[in-house]
Scaffold this active site. Structure first.
Site, mmCIF file in Angstrom:
data_model
loop_
_atom_site.group_PDB
_atom_site.id
_atom_site.type_symbol
_atom_site.label_atom_id
_atom_site.label_comp_id
_atom_site.label_asym_id
_atom_site.label_seq_id
_atom_site.Cartn_x
_atom_site.Cartn_y
_atom_site.Cartn_z
ATOM 1 N N ASP A 29 0.809 -1.140 -0.176
ATOM 2 C CA ASP A 29 0.055 -0.093 0.204
ATOM 3 C C ASP A 29 0.922 1.550 0.172
ATOM 4 O O ASP A 29 1.714 1.466 0.930
ATOM 5 C CB ASP A 29 -0.995 -0.137 1.221
ATOM 6 C CG ASP A 29 -1.956 1.184 1.309
ATOM 7 O OD1 ASP A 29 -1.550 2.005 0.651
ATOM 8 O OD2 ASP A 29 -2.659 1.213 2.312
ATOM 9 N N GLU A 79 30.270 5.499 5.664
ATOM 10 C CA GLU A 79 30.213 4.213 5.652
ATOM 11 C C GLU A 79 29.920 3.656 4.495
ATOM 12 O O GLU A 79 29.694 2.308 4.160
ATOM 13 C CB GLU A 79 29.055 3.621 6.952
ATOM 14 C CG GLU A 79 27.808 4.311 6.313
ATOM 15 C CD GLU A 79 26.727 3.932 7.740
ATOM 16 O OE1 GLU A 79 26.480 3.170 7.913
ATOM 17 O OE2 GLU A 79 26.181 4.980 8.055
ATOM 18 N N CYS A 111 26.422 5.807 11.036
ATOM 19 C CA CYS A 111 25.994 7.249 10.723
ATOM 20 C C CYS A 111 26.356 8.319 11.607
ATOM 21 O O CYS A 111 25.968 9.560 11.705
ATOM 22 C CB CYS A 111 24.095 7.393 10.591
ATOM 23 S SG CYS A 111 23.655 5.932 9.535
ATOM 24 N N SER A 201 16.550 -2.022 15.379
ATOM 25 C CA SER A 201 17.159 -0.684 15.197
ATOM 26 C C SER A 201 16.278 0.456 15.499
ATOM 27 O O SER A 201 16.870 1.540 16.405
ATOM 28 C CB SER A 201 17.727 -0.674 13.824
ATOM 29 O OG SER A 201 16.890 -0.331 12.926
ATOM 30 N N HIS A 233 18.947 12.310 13.665
ATOM 31 C CA HIS A 233 19.369 11.493 12.385
ATOM 32 C C HIS A 233 18.105 10.910 11.581
ATOM 33 O O HIS A 233 17.121 10.069 12.280
ATOM 34 C CB HIS A 233 20.098 10.380 13.101
ATOM 35 C CG HIS A 233 20.512 9.258 12.016
ATOM 36 N ND1 HIS A 233 20.900 9.609 10.559
ATOM 37 C CD2 HIS A 233 20.268 7.923 11.753
ATOM 38 C CE1 HIS A 233 21.080 8.582 10.124
ATOM 39 N NE2 HIS A 233 20.551 7.552 10.819
ATOM 40 N N ASN A 275 17.701 8.253 2.866
ATOM 41 C CA ASN A 275 18.615 8.105 3.744
ATOM 42 C C ASN A 275 19.911 8.463 3.320
ATOM 43 O O ASN A 275 20.409 7.733 2.200
ATOM 44 C CB ASN A 275 18.628 6.650 4.199
ATOM 45 C CG ASN A 275 19.517 6.524 5.516
ATOM 46 O OD1 ASN A 275 20.093 7.439 6.150
ATOM 47 N ND2 ASN A 275 19.474 5.209 6.278
HETATM 48 N N1 COA Z 1 -0.812 3.281 5.940
HETATM 49 C C1 COA Z 1 0.206 3.811 6.822
HETATM 50 N N2 COA Z 1 0.919 3.449 7.748
HETATM 51 C C2 COA Z 1 1.173 2.047 7.506
HETATM 52 C C3 COA Z 1 0.382 1.267 6.703
HETATM 53 C C4 COA Z 1 -0.690 1.771 5.534
HETATM 54 N N3 COA Z 1 -1.261 1.328 4.658
HETATM 55 N N4 COA Z 1 0.988 0.069 6.683
HETATM 56 C C5 COA Z 1 1.886 -0.175 7.623
HETATM 57 N N5 COA Z 1 2.005 0.945 8.101
HETATM 58 C C6 COA Z 1 3.005 1.535 8.923
HETATM 59 C C7 COA Z 1 3.112 0.734 10.251
HETATM 60 O O1 COA Z 1 2.236 0.655 11.280
HETATM 61 C C8 COA Z 1 4.362 1.156 10.724
HETATM 62 O O2 COA Z 1 4.422 2.295 11.659
HETATM 63 P P1 COA Z 1 5.059 2.182 13.066
HETATM 64 O O3 COA Z 1 6.404 2.276 12.756
HETATM 65 O O4 COA Z 1 4.590 3.392 13.606
HETATM 66 O O5 COA Z 1 4.543 0.897 13.927
HETATM 67 C C9 COA Z 1 5.201 1.602 9.589
HETATM 68 O O6 COA Z 1 4.202 1.658 8.566
HETATM 69 C C10 COA Z 1 6.078 0.488 8.962
HETATM 70 O O7 COA Z 1 5.556 -0.657 9.105
HETATM 71 P P2 COA Z 1 6.549 -2.278 9.210
HETATM 72 O O8 COA Z 1 5.663 -2.990 9.355
HETATM 73 O O9 COA Z 1 7.231 -1.892 10.648
HETATM 74 O O10 COA Z 1 7.520 -2.084 8.064
HETATM 75 P P3 COA Z 1 8.719 -3.006 7.630
HETATM 76 O O11 COA Z 1 8.501 -4.272 8.354
HETATM 77 O O12 COA Z 1 8.623 -3.256 6.252
HETATM 78 O O13 COA Z 1 10.209 -2.401 8.284
HETATM 79 C C11 COA Z 1 11.781 -0.701 8.536
HETATM 80 C C12 COA Z 1 10.401 -1.046 8.269
HETATM 81 C C13 COA Z 1 11.884 0.831 8.595
HETATM 82 C C14 COA Z 1 11.953 -1.508 9.818
HETATM 83 C C15 COA Z 1 12.701 -1.337 7.301
HETATM 84 O O14 COA Z 1 12.302 -0.330 6.331
HETATM 85 C C16 COA Z 1 14.036 -1.077 7.592
HETATM 86 O O15 COA Z 1 14.582 -2.278 8.294
HETATM 87 N N6 COA Z 1 14.711 -0.138 7.349
HETATM 88 C C17 COA Z 1 16.346 0.017 7.709
HETATM 89 C C18 COA Z 1 16.569 0.190 9.052
HETATM 90 C C19 COA Z 1 16.627 1.525 9.660
HETATM 91 O O16 COA Z 1 16.628 2.489 8.973
HETATM 92 N N7 COA Z 1 16.825 1.566 10.849
HETATM 93 C C20 COA Z 1 16.553 2.882 11.466
HETATM 94 C C21 COA Z 1 17.720 3.064 12.722
HETATM 95 S S1 COA Z 1 19.194 3.715 12.138
#
Ligand code: COA
Length: 387
Positions: A29, A79, A111, A201, A233, A275
């Protein structure tokens, strides 16, 4: 004597992927990416842009305004290193024609690297007030095609001149740091893409923010309401949004509104660029300065986070007439000039960029005139050229 940020330069490559197109291609979505992650576009680097070329390009935007002979220190935090041994900053020093007696090196702690460089530069300038320092953060965030982290990629660089009596942000004394040996995100030597435990993370990031912000307030007697803005960050915008929600919990309506409005201004460029690892916090600073409403003396708090993990909170005060030093139109054009890629084109460029270039084969760049690029290796030595 005050030491701080006197110039800020920004560069991002000339191609982008629309996050909505990515969402459809991955059967997601679009609102998950647009709202849940908080991104709308991400810059894509082809084989000809790397940490070196992007760092040169970011610095070029202010280089003709500074006294090059006074630069005594050049640090790059990255990095996305281009060599296991030689510092990326040596290629940059050569392109920028800095003096032979400049001290230069590369810093790595995910980072956090650019913040480490800024802290070293701040203390260097305090001891050597007649010298200045260039600190660069430059990175390509790569998690792989069709992974959870894919939507949180991007590419770009921010470069800063740190000097005495700065024109943009006077850095306060002190800081609050916290570190722990954990495995939330890392990139092994044999991998061109990062490995990540994404959900973990996010938890660690928020924990480190709470610890360092609380510790900073205890050390300085400052309160949340004393800050005009808090910067984070931004690996993706929603991450900083979550930290900001923690910060405004229990605050008055006026404080909460101010911090929320300024957070939105700080996230404007990251939402478009994605990022950029080491430089993400500082792209947020640039975005706030160019899109927010700040008065002279406004106190800005900065939370830096590097996986692995290292967190640090520090602060600075906005200098009067800072906006005259910045070039908002040029920074906006840097983002709007980018060419849109289809998902197929992005995948091809992404996979091509992961390969090691064939030695003695010159690479051509489609960048605009004046920008630097990586032109391939000649007898295994990296070549950088200006278009
Ligand atoms: N409409 C609106 N929001 C939605 C949605 C929709 N249709 N579907 C899901 N979401 C929201 C979820 O509720 C969640 O919100 P929350 O974080 O407030 O709980 C968010 O979207 C992300 O959903 P999630 O299921 O956690 O996504 P994911 O499993 O695909 O993983 C990351 C997201 C960020 C963990 C992933 O992209 C990642 O590993 N990124 C790299 C790591 C990173 O940058 N870490 C940061 C620290 S340096």
């Amino acid at each position: 004597m005050q030491a701080g940020i006197d110039q800020i330069g920004f560069y991002t490559p000339n191609k982008y992927l629309d996050i909505v197109d990515l969402a459809y291609a991955r059967n997601q979505d679009p609102n998950k990416f647009l709202i849940g992650i908080g991104q709308s576009k991400m810059s894509v680097a082809d084989q000809t842009q790397d940490a070196v070329s992007m760092g040169i390009n970011a610095t070029l935007s202010y280089l003709d305004k500074i006294d090059r002979a006074k630069v005594g220190l050049l640090i790059i935090g990255t990095e996305s290193g281009v060599d296991q041994s030689k510092s990326a900053s040596l290629f940059i020093k050569s392109a920028l024609k800095l003096a032979p007696d400049v001290r230069t090196f590369e810093i790595k702690e995910a980072c956090f690297g650019m913040t480490a460089g800024i802290m070293v530069a701040r203390d260097y300038v305090r001891l050597h007030p007649h010298h200045s320092a260039i600190v660069i953060g430059s990175d390509i965030a790569r998690y792989s095609v069709n992974t959870g982290g894919e939507v949180t990629q991007g590419a770009g660089s921010v470069s800063m001149l740190i000097k005495a009596e700065p024109s943009i942000l006077a850095l306060s004394n002190g800081h609050s740091a916290y570190s722990a040996d954990i495995n939330d995100f890392w990139r092994p030597n044999d991998s061109a893409v990062a490995l990540v435990n994404g959900k973990y993370s996010k938890e660690v990031y928020l924990d480190f923010f709470k610890r360092t912000f609380t510790d900073y307030q205890n050390k300085t007697d400052l309160e949340t309401s004393d800050f005009s803005a808090l910067l984070y960050h931004l690996p993706f915008v929603k991450m900083g949004f979550k930290a900001n929600q923690l910060a405004i919990e229990g605050q008055t309506e006026a404080t909460a509104k101010r911090l929320e409005t300024n957070f939105t201004a700080s996230a404007q460029y990251s939402r478009e660029v994605g990022n950029i690892y080491t430089a993400s916090l500082y792209l947020g600073l640039l975005s706030l300065l160019e899109n927010g409403a700040l008065t002279p003396g406004a106190l800005i708090g900065l939370f830096s986070y590097g996986s692995g993990a290292m967190g640090e909170f520090y602060a600075g005060e906005v200098v009067a007439d800072y906006e005259k030093v910045l070039d908002r139109r040029a920074d906006e054009k840097m983002i709007t000039r980018r060419q849109k890629l289809t998902v197929t084109e992005y995948e091809e460029i992404f996979n091509e960029a992961l390969k090691l270039p064939q030695d003695n084969l010159e690479l051509k760049s489609d960048e605009e005139t004046g920008y630097w690029y990586f032109a391939g290796t000649k007898d295994h030595v990296r070549q950088y050229k200006q278009k």
